[in-house]
Write a protein that holds these residues in place. Structure first.
Motif, PDB file in Angstrom:
ATOM      1  N   GLY A  91      41.715 -50.374  -6.954  1.00 23.93           N
ATOM      2  CA  GLY A  91      41.873 -48.993  -6.529  1.00 23.93           C
ATOM      3  C   GLY A  91      40.598 -48.180  -6.658  1.00 23.93           C
ATOM      4  O   GLY A  91      39.576 -48.662  -7.144  1.00 23.93           O
ATOM      5  N   PRO A  92      40.641 -46.921  -6.227  1.00 26.22           N
ATOM      6  CA  PRO A  92      39.444 -46.081  -6.151  1.00 26.22           C
ATOM      7  C   PRO A  92      38.785 -45.795  -7.501  1.00 26.22           C
ATOM      8  O   PRO A  92      37.592 -45.546  -7.563  1.00 26.22           O
ATOM      9  CB  PRO A  92      39.929 -44.786  -5.498  1.00 26.22           C
ATOM     10  N   ARG A  93      39.526 -45.866  -8.594  1.00 25.75           N
ATOM     11  CA  ARG A  93      38.910 -45.570  -9.895  1.00 25.75           C
ATOM     12  C   ARG A  93      37.855 -46.613 -10.269  1.00 25.75           C
ATOM     13  O   ARG A  93      37.064 -46.394 -11.170  1.00 25.75           O
ATOM     14  CB  ARG A  93      39.975 -45.415 -10.976  1.00 25.75           C
ATOM     15  N   TYR A  94      37.845 -47.745  -9.580  1.00 25.73           N
ATOM     16  CA  TYR A  94      36.844 -48.784  -9.827  1.00 25.73           C
ATOM     17  C   TYR A  94      35.672 -48.690  -8.855  1.00 25.73           C
ATOM     18  O   TYR A  94      34.825 -49.572  -8.816  1.00 25.73           O
ATOM     19  CB  TYR A  94      37.479 -50.180  -9.738  1.00 25.73           C
ATOM     20  N   GLY A  95      35.595 -47.609  -8.078  1.00 28.12           N
ATOM     21  CA  GLY A  95      34.568 -47.451  -7.063  1.00 28.12           C
ATOM     22  C   GLY A  95      33.146 -47.495  -7.581  1.00 28.12           C
ATOM     23  O   GLY A  95      32.237 -47.934  -6.882  1.00 28.12           O
ATOM     24  N   GLN A  96      32.921 -47.042  -8.780  1.00 26.81           N
ATOM     25  CA  GLN A  96      31.576 -47.012  -9.354  1.00 26.81           C
ATOM     26  C   GLN A  96      31.344 -48.119 -10.395  1.00 26.81           C
ATOM     27  O   GLN A  96      30.260 -48.200 -10.964  1.00 26.81           O
ATOM     28  CB  GLN A  96      31.314 -45.648 -10.000  1.00 26.81           C
ATOM     29  N   THR A  97      32.330 -48.938 -10.642  1.00 27.41           N
ATOM     30  CA  THR A  97      32.238 -49.937 -11.711  1.00 27.41           C
ATOM     31  C   THR A  97      31.063 -50.879 -11.525  1.00 27.41           C
ATOM     32  O   THR A  97      30.259 -51.072 -12.451  1.00 27.41           O
ATOM     33  CB  THR A  97      33.555 -50.729 -11.819  1.00 27.41           C
ATOM     34  N   LEU A  98      30.945 -51.481 -10.386  1.00 27.09           N
ATOM     35  CA  LEU A  98      29.875 -52.447 -10.140  1.00 27.09           C
ATOM     36  C   LEU A  98      28.503 -51.789 -10.304  1.00 27.09           C
ATOM     37  O   LEU A  98      27.605 -52.349 -10.940  1.00 27.09           O
ATOM     38  CB  LEU A  98      30.017 -53.048  -8.740  1.00 27.09           C
ATOM     39  N   ARG A  99      28.364 -50.584  -9.781  1.00 26.40           N
ATOM     40  CA  ARG A  99      27.101 -49.845  -9.908  1.00 26.40           C
ATOM     41  C   ARG A  99      26.761 -49.549 -11.368  1.00 26.40           C
ATOM     42  O   ARG A  99      25.626 -49.707 -11.808  1.00 26.40           O
ATOM     43  CB  ARG A  99      27.196 -48.555  -9.095  1.00 26.40           C
ATOM     44  N   ARG A 100      27.767 -49.131 -12.138  1.00 27.10           N
ATOM     45  CA  ARG A 100      27.552 -48.864 -13.570  1.00 27.10           C
ATOM     46  C   ARG A 100      27.160 -50.139 -14.301  1.00 27.10           C
ATOM     47  O   ARG A 100      26.273 -50.128 -15.162  1.00 27.10           O
ATOM     48  CB  ARG A 100      28.810 -48.261 -14.207  1.00 27.10           C
ATOM     49  N   TRP A 101      27.820 -51.254 -14.001  1.00 30.30           N
ATOM     50  CA  TRP A 101      27.488 -52.532 -14.640  1.00 30.30           C
ATOM     51  C   TRP A 101      26.052 -52.941 -14.322  1.00 30.30           C
ATOM     52  O   TRP A 101      25.319 -53.385 -15.195  1.00 30.30           O
ATOM     53  CB  TRP A 101      28.438 -53.622 -14.185  1.00 30.30           C
ATOM     54  N   ARG A 102      25.667 -52.790 -13.056  1.00 28.72           N
ATOM     55  CA  ARG A 102      24.293 -53.158 -12.665  1.00 28.72           C
ATOM     56  C   ARG A 102      23.268 -52.299 -13.398  1.00 28.72           C
ATOM     57  O   ARG A 102      22.251 -52.798 -13.869  1.00 28.72           O
ATOM     58  CB  ARG A 102      24.118 -53.046 -11.157  1.00 28.72           C
ATOM     59  N   HIS A 103      23.524 -51.002 -13.500  1.00 23.21           N
ATOM     60  CA  HIS A 103      22.617 -50.089 -14.193  1.00 23.21           C
ATOM     61  C   HIS A 103      22.509 -50.469 -15.670  1.00 23.21           C
ATOM     62  O   HIS A 103      21.405 -50.529 -16.226  1.00 23.21           O
ATOM     63  CB  HIS A 103      23.106 -48.645 -14.025  1.00 23.21           C
ATOM     64  N   LEU A 104      23.636 -50.724 -16.310  1.00 26.86           N
ATOM     65  CA  LEU A 104      23.646 -51.124 -17.719  1.00 26.86           C
ATOM     66  C   LEU A 104      22.873 -52.427 -17.922  1.00 26.86           C
ATOM     67  O   LEU A 104      22.040 -52.533 -18.825  1.00 26.86           O
ATOM     68  CB  LEU A 104      25.090 -51.279 -18.213  1.00 26.86           C
ATOM     69  N   LEU A 105      23.126 -53.407 -17.068  1.00 25.25           N
ATOM     70  CA  LEU A 105      22.444 -54.696 -17.203  1.00 25.25           C
ATOM     71  C   LEU A 105      20.945 -54.569 -16.946  1.00 25.25           C
ATOM     72  O   LEU A 105      20.146 -55.195 -17.658  1.00 25.25           O
ATOM     73  CB  LEU A 105      23.057 -55.731 -16.261  1.00 25.25           C
ATOM     74  N   ASP A 106      20.554 -53.787 -15.967  1.00 25.97           N
ATOM     75  CA  ASP A 106      19.120 -53.579 -15.713  1.00 25.97           C
ATOM     76  C   ASP A 106      18.425 -53.019 -16.948  1.00 25.97           C
ATOM     77  O   ASP A 106      17.353 -53.477 -17.336  1.00 25.97           O
ATOM     78  CB  ASP A 106      18.897 -52.644 -14.520  1.00 25.97           C
ATOM     79  N   ALA A 107      19.044 -52.017 -17.573  1.00 26.07           N
ATOM     80  CA  ALA A 107      18.457 -51.401 -18.764  1.00 26.07           C
ATOM     81  C   ALA A 107      18.390 -52.395 -19.921  1.00 26.07           C
ATOM     82  O   ALA A 107      17.364 -52.511 -20.606  1.00 26.07           O
ATOM     83  CB  ALA A 107      19.268 -50.167 -19.170  1.00 26.07           C
TER      84      ALA A 107
END
Length: 181
Positions: A91-107
């Protein structure tokens, strides 16, 4: 459901890897794919195996990798995953999940690389902790940690622990905690 899931059977998970052995092996050749290893939760040095929740649920690669992108070279398309992949099931509440995970992993990858560089200056090149930390960085970076975010973060934290153990044994200055655990 069976397009993305293997047959769903409730009970204890027996660690089978066939869930991750789908048509993706045609793209990720060479047997031991870092993407598959992360998904299954294996391959990290100094860390306990930890399959991803998606793997435990029987989700095959194409369950997320259904967005077609043209290949950079040659004809055909590459199947990728994006925010829409998460939203398709969650559902839509997961719309930013992948982006947040990528940002966290990059850092965290950047911090882990910096800690490895610091440790390299104080340890012999042949130190097993250096080789293990390099292998772990390769696994999370090349395998794309989003395939199993929890395991990827465990692997990066293991790098800090292993390098500090080696530094301590060598009588060298320890690395500060890279992030709150």
């Amino acid at each position: 459901c069976l397009h993305c899931h293997t047959e769903i059977q409730h009970g204890t998970f027996d660690g089978r890897e066939e869930v991750a052995q789908t048509a993706c092996l045609t793209c990720h050749e060479g047997g031991h794919s870092p993407q598959r290893d992360l998904y299954v939760g294996i391959g990290g040095k100094g860390v306990t195996p930890r399959p991803s929740a998606m793997h435990l649920a029987g989700i095959r690669c194409e369950g997320c990798h259904f967005l077609k992108q043209p290949k950079e070279h040659g004809a055909g398309a590459v199947h990728t995953a994006g925010d829409a992949s998460c939203m398709a099931c969650h559902g839509p509440r997961y719309g930013q999940t992948l982006r947040r995970w990528r940002h966290l992993l990059d850092a965290r990858l950047a911090t882990s690389r910096a800690q490895l560089a610091t440790a390299r200056r104080q340890l012999p090149a042949s130190a097993p902790a250096v080789a293990d930390a390099e292998a772990n960085l390769e696994l999370v970076s090349v395998g794309h940690g989003v395939h199993n975010i929890d395991y990827a973060l465990d692997v990066l934290w293991a790098n800090h622990r292993m390098l500090n153990a080696a530094l301590g044994a060598a009588g060298a200055r320890l690395l500060p905690a890279p992030w709150k655990q």
